[in-house]
Design an enzyme around this catalytic site. Structure first.
Site, mmCIF file in Angstrom:
data_model
loop_
_atom_site.group_PDB
_atom_site.id
_atom_site.type_symbol
_atom_site.label_atom_id
_atom_site.label_comp_id
_atom_site.label_asym_id
_atom_site.label_seq_id
_atom_site.Cartn_x
_atom_site.Cartn_y
_atom_site.Cartn_z
ATOM 1 N N ARG A 1 0.815 -1.212 0.000
ATOM 2 C CA ARG A 1 0.000 0.000 0.000
ATOM 3 C C ARG A 1 0.853 1.268 0.000
ATOM 4 O O ARG A 1 1.910 1.304 0.626
ATOM 5 C CB ARG A 1 -0.922 0.000 1.218
ATOM 6 C CG ARG A 1 -1.979 -1.099 1.172
ATOM 7 C CD ARG A 1 -2.675 -1.290 2.502
ATOM 8 N NE ARG A 1 -3.716 -2.311 2.398
ATOM 9 C CZ ARG A 1 -3.495 -3.629 2.499
ATOM 10 N NH1 ARG A 1 -2.254 -4.073 2.742
ATOM 11 N NH2 ARG A 1 -4.474 -4.486 2.372
ATOM 12 N N HIS B 1 -0.771 -2.572 -4.520
ATOM 13 C CA HIS B 1 -0.232 -3.529 -5.503
ATOM 14 C C HIS B 1 -0.268 -3.025 -6.948
ATOM 15 O O HIS B 1 -0.577 -3.769 -7.876
ATOM 16 C CB HIS B 1 -0.972 -4.853 -5.404
ATOM 17 C CG HIS B 1 -0.680 -5.654 -4.176
ATOM 18 N ND1 HIS B 1 0.495 -5.526 -3.465
ATOM 19 C CD2 HIS B 1 -1.417 -6.597 -3.510
ATOM 20 C CE1 HIS B 1 0.470 -6.351 -2.431
ATOM 21 N NE2 HIS B 1 -0.665 -7.009 -2.430
ATOM 22 N N HIS C 1 3.321 -12.764 -5.746
ATOM 23 C CA HIS C 1 2.263 -12.938 -4.742
ATOM 24 C C HIS C 1 1.721 -14.377 -4.730
ATOM 25 O O HIS C 1 0.504 -14.582 -4.667
ATOM 26 C CB HIS C 1 1.136 -11.940 -5.016
ATOM 27 C CG HIS C 1 0.397 -11.485 -3.801
ATOM 28 N ND1 HIS C 1 -0.367 -12.328 -3.036
ATOM 29 C CD2 HIS C 1 0.318 -10.265 -3.218
ATOM 30 C CE1 HIS C 1 -0.907 -11.648 -2.047
ATOM 31 N NE2 HIS C 1 -0.503 -10.386 -2.123
ATOM 32 N N TYR D 1 0.585 -17.880 -3.323
ATOM 33 C CA TYR D 1 -0.020 -18.388 -2.092
ATOM 34 C C TYR D 1 0.424 -19.853 -1.915
ATOM 35 O O TYR D 1 -0.004 -20.732 -2.661
ATOM 36 C CB TYR D 1 -1.539 -18.358 -2.185
ATOM 37 C CG TYR D 1 -2.183 -16.994 -2.061
ATOM 38 C CD1 TYR D 1 -3.050 -16.717 -1.001
ATOM 39 C CD2 TYR D 1 -1.961 -15.986 -3.009
ATOM 40 C CE1 TYR D 1 -3.677 -15.487 -0.883
ATOM 41 C CE2 TYR D 1 -2.580 -14.754 -2.892
ATOM 42 C CZ TYR D 1 -3.437 -14.506 -1.836
ATOM 43 O OH TYR D 1 -4.057 -13.281 -1.718
ATOM 44 N N ASP E 1 -0.187 -10.092 8.258
ATOM 45 C CA ASP E 1 -0.138 -9.401 6.977
ATOM 46 C C ASP E 1 0.909 -8.307 7.107
ATOM 47 O O ASP E 1 0.662 -7.145 6.812
ATOM 48 C CB ASP E 1 -1.503 -8.805 6.615
ATOM 49 C CG ASP E 1 -1.601 -8.396 5.150
ATOM 50 O OD1 ASP E 1 -0.598 -8.579 4.425
ATOM 51 O OD2 ASP E 1 -2.659 -7.881 4.735
ATOM 52 N N GLU F 1 6.105 -12.581 0.496
ATOM 53 C CA GLU F 1 6.338 -11.560 -0.509
ATOM 54 C C GLU F 1 7.643 -10.813 -0.207
ATOM 55 O O GLU F 1 7.648 -9.830 0.523
ATOM 56 C CB GLU F 1 5.162 -10.592 -0.545
ATOM 57 C CG GLU F 1 3.815 -11.262 -0.755
ATOM 58 C CD GLU F 1 2.667 -10.355 -0.368
ATOM 59 O OE1 GLU F 1 2.613 -9.207 -0.878
ATOM 60 O OE2 GLU F 1 1.823 -10.765 0.444
#
Length: 349
Positions: free
Chosen positions: A80, A105, A179, A181, A252, A314
């Site tokens: 962000r 992003h 990114h 997962y 996060d 990340e």
């Protein structure tokens, strides 16, 4: 190395291709030229059973409609940027706002949503997929024409290299990441709460309610953020720490990497013996435990989305660094080359 290229779909009149590479051990990588998306990483467990250990979709339409950046390259700047604004050399820039009034992003159409040119090079024990994209001046509000290159390299040592290169004709900011997962259970059979994560990190960045760095750096000692000796990811949702609650009962957060050894990150699934070790030249890693993952769709293999189904690792520079002079710089000047390197080594224990 075995290489296959197949049509995956069509977007804006252009064909989207799916590129697969399999090494001599049976480990495989599949990705798209749309967003450089990694759709599958197939690796063995301790019994030799090869399964997919990342989340993705079986068709392009689901990526376009549902994907929370599954497997994609994100940028020009990952994470962000507060209020979607920054200043550089006395010039103010306003970026696309796509997350509670902030920029996330890369914006509304970041690098995850464009078609890259792809070439495959395979020789002996190494295969590379090289993606290139020309990001034009003003794209999503960013200054400068930027030539970008993403390279995925698979080796017979079960190593996956992720590299980003960038040059610009005008001073700008760059901070790319992948990114993906991860879920080492294979085919997302269960959540990652039983996974063990080890991080060579003594500090993490404090976030505000909108998950933007405040500028403060917090010591991990005595918190659920202390992964130096390894801990179960279930400790995050169980924690009453304000920072875990801000993140939706989990993680996060950007962790500052100590750089005391080469393998700074290790993720392990004790149930099947799969392990991935991560090395990077980046100063931080954002650990996201998919706390808000949900939706009315199915993933590859038929799994249903649910919180904590995967973890993102990340590797990147600090988020919102351009608005924090004390953070490492994300500025790239004309004549300089941006370079990011991360290696994922898949093993069994």
């Amino acid at each position: 190395m075995e290489v296959t290229i197949k049509r995956f779909g069509e977007l804006d009149g252009k064909t989207i291709n799916k590129i697969s590479i399999t090494n001599h051990n049976g480990m495989g990588l599949t990705c798209l030229d749309y967003g450089c998306i990694i759709t599958e990483i197939r690796v063995p467990d301790s019994k030799g059973d090869i399964e997919n250990v990342v989340l993705g979709f079986d068709n392009l339409e689901d990526y376009l409609k549902y994907s929370p950046y599954f497997g994609a390259v994100v940028g020009r700047v990952a994470g962000r940027i507060k209020d979607g604004r920054f200043s550089l050399d006395g010039n103010d820039y306003v970026l696309a706002k796509n997350n509670n009034g902030n920029h996330l992003h890369g914006g509304l159409k970041g690098l995850d949503k464009v078609i890259w040119d792809a070439k495959v090079h395979a020789e002996g024990p190494v295969a590379k997929i090289e993606f290139t994209y020309e990001s034009t001046d003003g794209e999503e509000g960013y200054p400068g024409n930027v030539s970008l290159r993403t390279v995925y390299t698979l080796t017979d040592a079960n190593e996956l290299f992720v590299e980003f290169f960038g040059t610009t004709d005008r001073k700008t900011i760059l901070n790319l990441t992948n990114h993906t997962y991860f879920n080492l259970t294979g085919n997302a059979k269960s959540t990652i709460l039983g996974h063990t994560l080890k991080l060579d990190s003594e500090r993490f960045l404090e976030l505000d309610e909108n998950l933007i760095p405040t500028g403060n750096v917090i010591d991990v000692e005595g918190t659920a953020f202390d992964f130096r000796k390894g801990r179960k990811l279930s400790d995050g949702p169980a924690s009453s720490h304000e920072q875990n609650l801000f993140a939706g009962k989990g993680y996060d957060h950007p962790f500052v990497l100590s750089k005391k050894k080469s393998a700074t990150i290790e993720l392990r699934c004790d149930d099947n013996g799969r392990k991935v070790e991560v090395e990077t030249n980046q100063p931080a890693v954002v650990v996201y435990t998919s706390n808000q993952l949900e939706g009315d769709f199915l993933l590859s293999g038929g799994a249903k989305p649910e919180p904590y189904l995967a973890i993102c690792l990340e590797t990147q520079n600090y988020p919102d660094a351009i608005n924090h002079p004390d953070f490492p710089s994300t500025v790239v000047d004309k004549g300089e080359e941006y370079y990011s390197f991360t290696k994922f080594t898949f093993k069994t224990v």
